[in-house]
Design a protein around this motif. Structure first.
Motif, PDB file in Angstrom:
ATOM      1  N   GLU A 109       0.673   4.219   7.737  1.00 41.46           N
ATOM      2  CA  GLU A 109       0.517   4.130   9.214  1.00 41.46           C
ATOM      3  C   GLU A 109      -1.184   4.180   9.436  1.00 41.46           C
ATOM      4  OE1 GLU A 109       2.281   3.372  11.469  1.00 41.46           O
ATOM      5  OE2 GLU A 109       4.357   3.437  10.213  1.00 41.46           O
ATOM      6  N   ARG A 120       5.005   1.699  -5.541  1.00 39.94           N
ATOM      7  CA  ARG A 120       4.697   1.737  -4.098  1.00 39.94           C
ATOM      8  C   ARG A 120       4.713   3.222  -3.477  1.00 39.94           C
ATOM      9  NH1 ARG A 120      10.468  -0.148  -1.906  1.00 39.94           N
ATOM     10  NH2 ARG A 120      11.779   1.408  -2.649  1.00 39.94           N
ATOM     11  N   ARG A 121       4.360   3.367  -2.147  1.00 39.94           N
ATOM     12  CA  ARG A 121       4.256   4.685  -1.598  1.00 39.94           C
ATOM     13  C   ARG A 121       5.871   5.060  -1.378  1.00 39.94           C
ATOM     14  NH1 ARG A 121      -0.583   6.254   2.038  1.00 39.94           N
ATOM     15  NH2 ARG A 121       1.190   7.119   3.330  1.00 39.94           N
ATOM     16  N   GLY A 175       6.248  -3.968  -0.052  1.00 41.76           N
ATOM     17  CA  GLY A 175       5.640  -2.554  -0.332  1.00 41.76           C
ATOM     18  C   GLY A 175       5.412  -2.394  -1.555  1.00 41.76           C
ATOM     19  N   SER A 192       6.434   6.871   1.538  1.00 43.90           N
ATOM     20  CA  SER A 192       6.408   6.680   2.977  1.00 43.90           C
ATOM     21  C   SER A 192       5.581   5.581   3.443  1.00 43.90           C
ATOM     22  CB  SER A 192       5.832   8.283   3.436  1.00 43.90           C
ATOM     23  OG  SER A 192       4.391   8.285   2.937  1.00 43.90           O
ATOM     24  N   ALA A 193       5.971   5.053   4.572  1.00 39.66           N
ATOM     25  CA  ALA A 193       5.117   3.735   4.908  1.00 39.66           C
ATOM     26  C   ALA A 193       3.981   4.375   5.414  1.00 39.66           C
ATOM     27  CB  ALA A 193       5.959   3.407   6.241  1.00 39.66           C
TER      28      ALA A 193
END
Length: 165
Positions: free
Chosen positions: A127, A121-122, A50, A124-125
């Protein structure tokens, strides 16, 4: 060892406006719109749990341009000469880039830095989605190689005024 041509000897900090542009660019790199299109970012992030190493970000043409480093070998080489690779980003620039981003992102809701400033990194994941496409403007007519250093900011300002006005 003599410094590489075109690279300043010592830079201890970026000007505030440059840091602001760098942070805006980094946030763009981690946006849904960019990640939906950018297979290199997705792959690098996936390979690093990530995280996107600041060293990898420092090689991006736009960030090199903002850091006042040589960028885009296509523009630097004429059609009649062999393209030369860009010089490596000096290690102190990579550290400075990481520190500058980290200091500016302390309160960010979108991205976070490793404590040592080596990766981002972000929060939130990501998508994958096509939703971003409905909010995207595409225009043609800009000639490759005729970009100016402030073109992105000028276009952003223009379109923000157009949307608001």
């Amino acid at each position: 060892m003599a410094p590489a041509e075109g690279i300043p000897v010592i830079v201890t900090e970026f000007p505030a406006d440059t840091t602001q542009k760098i942070v805006a660019q980094v946030k763009h790199y981690f946006s849904d719109a960019n990640l939906n299109q950018d297979s290199y970012m997705r792959q690098t992030v996936a390979e690093n749990d990530g995280w996107m190493p600041v060293l990898a970000l420092s090689r991006f043409n736009r960030l090199r341009q903002l850091m006042d480093l040589p960028y885009d070998a296509k523009k630097q080489a004429s059609k009649n000469t062999k393209k030369q690779p860009l010089p490596a980003v000096p290690e102190h620039y990579v550290r400075l880039l990481g520190a500058s981003i980290k200091n500016a992102l302390v309160e960010s809701d979108d991205v976070e830095m490793k404590e040592d400033g080596s990766a981002i990194r972000r929060k939130s994941a990501f998508e994958p989605s096509d939703e971003w496409y409905s909010r995207t403007v595409h225009f043609k007519g800009l000639k490759y190689g005729e970009e100016t250093p402030d073109m992105i900011e000028e276009l952003t300002e223009f379109f923000n005024k157009t949307v608001e006005g």
